[in-house]
Scaffold this active site. Sequence first.
Site, PDB file in Angstrom:
ATOM      1  N   GLU A  28      -0.584  -8.539   5.318  1.00 51.16           N
ATOM      2  CA  GLU A  28      -0.359  -8.630   6.769  1.00 51.16           C
ATOM      3  C   GLU A  28      -1.670  -8.640   7.552  1.00 51.16           C
ATOM      4  O   GLU A  28      -1.685  -9.017   8.726  1.00 51.16           O
ATOM      5  CB  GLU A  28       0.564  -7.493   7.242  1.00 51.16           C
ATOM      6  CG  GLU A  28      -0.087  -6.136   7.454  1.00 51.16           C
ATOM      7  CD  GLU A  28      -0.365  -5.369   6.162  1.00 51.16           C
ATOM      8  OE1 GLU A  28      -0.347  -5.970   5.064  1.00 51.16           O
ATOM      9  OE2 GLU A  28      -0.638  -4.151   6.249  1.00 51.16           O
ATOM     10  N   HIS A  69      -3.413  -5.705   1.484  1.00 53.79           N
ATOM     11  CA  HIS A  69      -2.612  -5.857   2.704  1.00 53.79           C
ATOM     12  C   HIS A  69      -2.499  -7.312   3.157  1.00 53.79           C
ATOM     13  O   HIS A  69      -3.326  -7.772   3.952  1.00 53.79           O
ATOM     14  CB  HIS A  69      -3.261  -5.041   3.824  1.00 53.79           C
ATOM     15  CG  HIS A  69      -3.134  -3.574   3.644  1.00 53.79           C
ATOM     16  ND1 HIS A  69      -2.245  -2.802   4.345  1.00 53.79           N
ATOM     17  CD2 HIS A  69      -3.780  -2.729   2.807  1.00 53.79           C
ATOM     18  CE1 HIS A  69      -2.342  -1.537   3.969  1.00 53.79           C
ATOM     19  NE2 HIS A  69      -3.269  -1.475   3.029  1.00 53.79           N
ATOM     20  N   CYS A 122       0.832  -1.199   0.000  1.00 48.74           N
ATOM     21  CA  CYS A 122       0.000   0.000   0.000  1.00 48.74           C
ATOM     22  C   CYS A 122       0.871   1.255   0.000  1.00 48.74           C
ATOM     23  O   CYS A 122       1.481   1.577  -1.009  1.00 48.74           O
ATOM     24  CB  CYS A 122      -0.965  -0.040   1.186  1.00 48.74           C
ATOM     25  SG  CYS A 122      -2.306   1.158   1.067  1.00 48.74           S
TER      26      CYS A 122
END
Lengths: 78, 78, 592, 227
Positions: D196, D194, D85
């Site tokens: 994560e 994302h 991002c």
Amino acid sequence: MARVVVDVMLKPEILDPQGQAVANALPRLGVTEVASVRIGKRIELEFTGEPDLEKAREIADKLLANTVIESFDVRVEK
Amino acid sequence: MARVVVDVMLKPEILDPQGQAVANALPRLGVTEVASVRIGKRIELEFTGEPDLEKAREIADKLLANTVIESFDVRVEK
Amino acid sequence: MTADTVDLAEKTPDEEQPYAALGLQPDEYDRIREILGRRPTQSELAMYSIMWSEHCSYKSSKVHLKQFTEKVAKNNKMLAGIGENAGVVALNDKIAVTFKVESHNHPSFVEPYQGAATGVGGIVRDILAMGARPIAVMDQLRFGAVDHPDTPRLVHGIVQGVGGYGNCLGLPNIGGETVFDPCYQGNPLVNALSIGVLPISRLQNKTASGVGNAVILMGAKTGRDGIGGVSVLASATFEEGSEDSRPAVQVGDPFTEKLLIESCLEIYDAGLVVGIQDLGGAGLTCALSETSAAGGLGMRAYLERVPLREASMEPHEILASESQERMLLIVAPENVDAVLAICDKWGVLGTNIGEITEGGRLVISWNDQVVVDCPPGSLADDGPVYARPLREPADLILLQADRAETLPRPTDLRAELLTLVGSPNLCDKSWITEQYDRYVLGNTVLAQPEDAGVIRIDEESNLGVALATDGNGRYTRLNPYEGAKLALAEAYRNVSVTGATPIAVSDCLNFGSPEDPAVMWQFAEAVRGLADGCLEMGIPVTGGNVSFYNQTGTVAINPTPVVAVLGVLDDVTKRTPMGFAEAGDTIVLLGE
Amino acid sequence: MKIGVVTFPGSLDDGDARRAAGLAGAEAVQLWHADADLKGVDAVVLPGGFSYGDYLRCGAIARFSPVMEKIIDAANGGLPVLGICNGFQVLCEAHLLPGALLRNSHLHFRNRDQKLKVENTSTAWTSGYTEGQEIVIPVKNGEGCYQADEHTLDALEAEGRVVMRYLDGNPNGSQRDIAGIRNEAGNVVGLMPHPEHATEALTGPFGGGVDGLVMFTSVLASLGVKA
Ligand SMILES: Nc1ncnc2c1ncn2[C@@H]1O[C@H](COP(=O)(O)OP(=O)(O)O)[C@@H](O)[C@H]1O
């Protein structure tokens, strides 16, 4: 103090959704005579001493504009 | 086609976090001669016919600028 | 430049002062003169008008809010309660949470994006001031009719403002409310909630103790934001043509707030701070007077040291400025350098602007001219208190008589259902919640579309909390006592259904003008209902916010108490999401 | 193995990236923007967030931080670097990846669980997926609209440098539904969604997906192969 203005605009071939959104809204406000809208940035740099166009151009090239997608124009404002 | 440029800037008393962030970054790029930075918008309106400053001012006031926090300036670009 | 000094005030007792324009009553002005033994200086007048405003002094609500502390059985889990920046509740002997909901209604009408953004910023600083790391936000929104021409401006601006600030701050948005009702047309409600978590050992307070300790101002430069905003914006309604008197709008800078959070937490962890207070609506005025009043000592502050955005600002403007993203710290002299070094690391301005003194006076100077010399308690604690007249609204009997039973029964259920599903209040809210980051920090267990937000607090033990907020202005209009109880009960249920045990309440009470006896009656009834409800449920109100003067002309909004309930889950992996899990499961209806 | 995660002022998902690295079995190391020192890490993640407030242009100011000078050198030398991002935006600003990320075409910030197709597995960060695999990872951005000139786009396609593409709806208007790209060598990857945030069933996308963890295990595997 001396002011240098840096105008940063998206290159013509890059889509400008913000400008387009404004253009689309205009007829609803009764405005029909505007064919297109582009939205960019106006950046005012106040120099402590003499306005330095060369320096401003360097700052614009390095930081203020992303030349992959944007072009810029530098001028001293009286 | 005729272009009218609308410059929209935050009123001087209004906080400009963008300009401040750029001003803080400049010394890291080795630029020390810029005292302050203000960032606003540059909006280009392409009129189909004659550039209409009055109309542009109306559009700016209604749509392009948020006059609670911004002021604007309208001019024809040759 | 010369200012209106204490000396000058003594020499010119008959100077006419614009106290009425600042919202002070003649008897309030007389009391100020009595306290000071002279006329107030311009700066003092600004400070008293701010601190004695409805917004800061709770002068109309105090007598009622007392019930929240009187009616509830003593709770040994509550580490800080009403009167602090936010209530703090212990989850076990090491970890506590703090949460609060607050309004930013009027600024959001004037400038929807910035009003909502700074609303989020303000509540987050309250949480930070308690020593906590903010871990989530929620937003409770009320708009006018969905098809009114002004509604798009407000909806889009406010939702983008809530998202713009919260997303940039890195706080997940775990829930909220969106209601459309014509009664909010000229007066939308923007309430924001934040929750934070802290080790109990890190709990902070706002006490300015220790003679000789330094007063440090941290964060953004001070500008002419919302000068007089507290008295003008929060205690007056909007009339057509009032644009000119609009004070400059506060603009939020979430990036600076993020740095402020990180630097404050580092300062707390290093044990460098004695007391701390956020700068909210009343700026330095509130922070200086509340910290020094809480410490019972005196304070000396030097306004010329305050970093300014505009050099031409006068002392009363510096004191009244509502510039965002600032905190006031009380620091022992030997720790000042360490504090400033942490500020520097995060790129946050830190300035030593004064010190704690003996003698119980708040003395403020500006370029060697003393512009304020007063007892701080007179500003912070001894403001006026009113027991305003109450009267049941004249139309209430009629409203109550118009009962649902008399409505025609629907003949076409399909059409009824479609109307309901299509109504803006019941339709899917993901067009709003998709503009908010729910994932950041990686601890969001439940969020939209669930009944309550659930956050993991401890990765090792899976300890977590659940939060829900509810409020129903229409019910409350029909019966404020029951309406407040219903809001509490609904939030309580929404928390319970996740599997959490409710433990504490915060509230934001949005009402019309307290000077209207009918509104004041609604307020008194709602507070009584909420206090009684909390007593029945056995959970305390730990803090909240009162927002009066929510009205257009003389027409008040529906009384809208928004109630937030916090629950605890010992193991968040055991939470119950809504929705049916598996085919074949039995469906049971509980309750009447 | 050490995975370094850079914290710029305004980074927000740095903690999540460190947690993900840990869950994958790596040692997570915090790298500070002002330090010109990579602390001997074996790979670097530039996390999501709003570095320097994302004022001016996303990633524009972060690109000039001291730690980035080091990362640019190391990346050119083959160090695996993942920009997520805001990190993707920084990589583009630093010219480690071509193109730029512009304001979403619908002008709104958008956060949703996003279906993606893994297009290329010959990178340090995607080797654990299978080509064509469909995964779900949260996307959340206001300026994720990938743009490059036609020539660059054609070259990216031809060289297999489009790493992931949006499926079932493009959340930001990016050209050719591009969600992520890689550099020629395959050690540098930029991704808008994302990963994560999809590493734990408890907190991941609806339904408990952990598809993002593979990016972190991939880099460990590719480092192991090299070592
Ligand atoms: N303004 C908002 N901000 C964040 N979440 C919201 C907002 N409005 C609604 N939501 C969320 O959307 C979901 C549905 O809301 P709502 O329709 O009010 O549900 P309910 O009627 O069950 O309370 C809930 O999870 C709620 O928290």
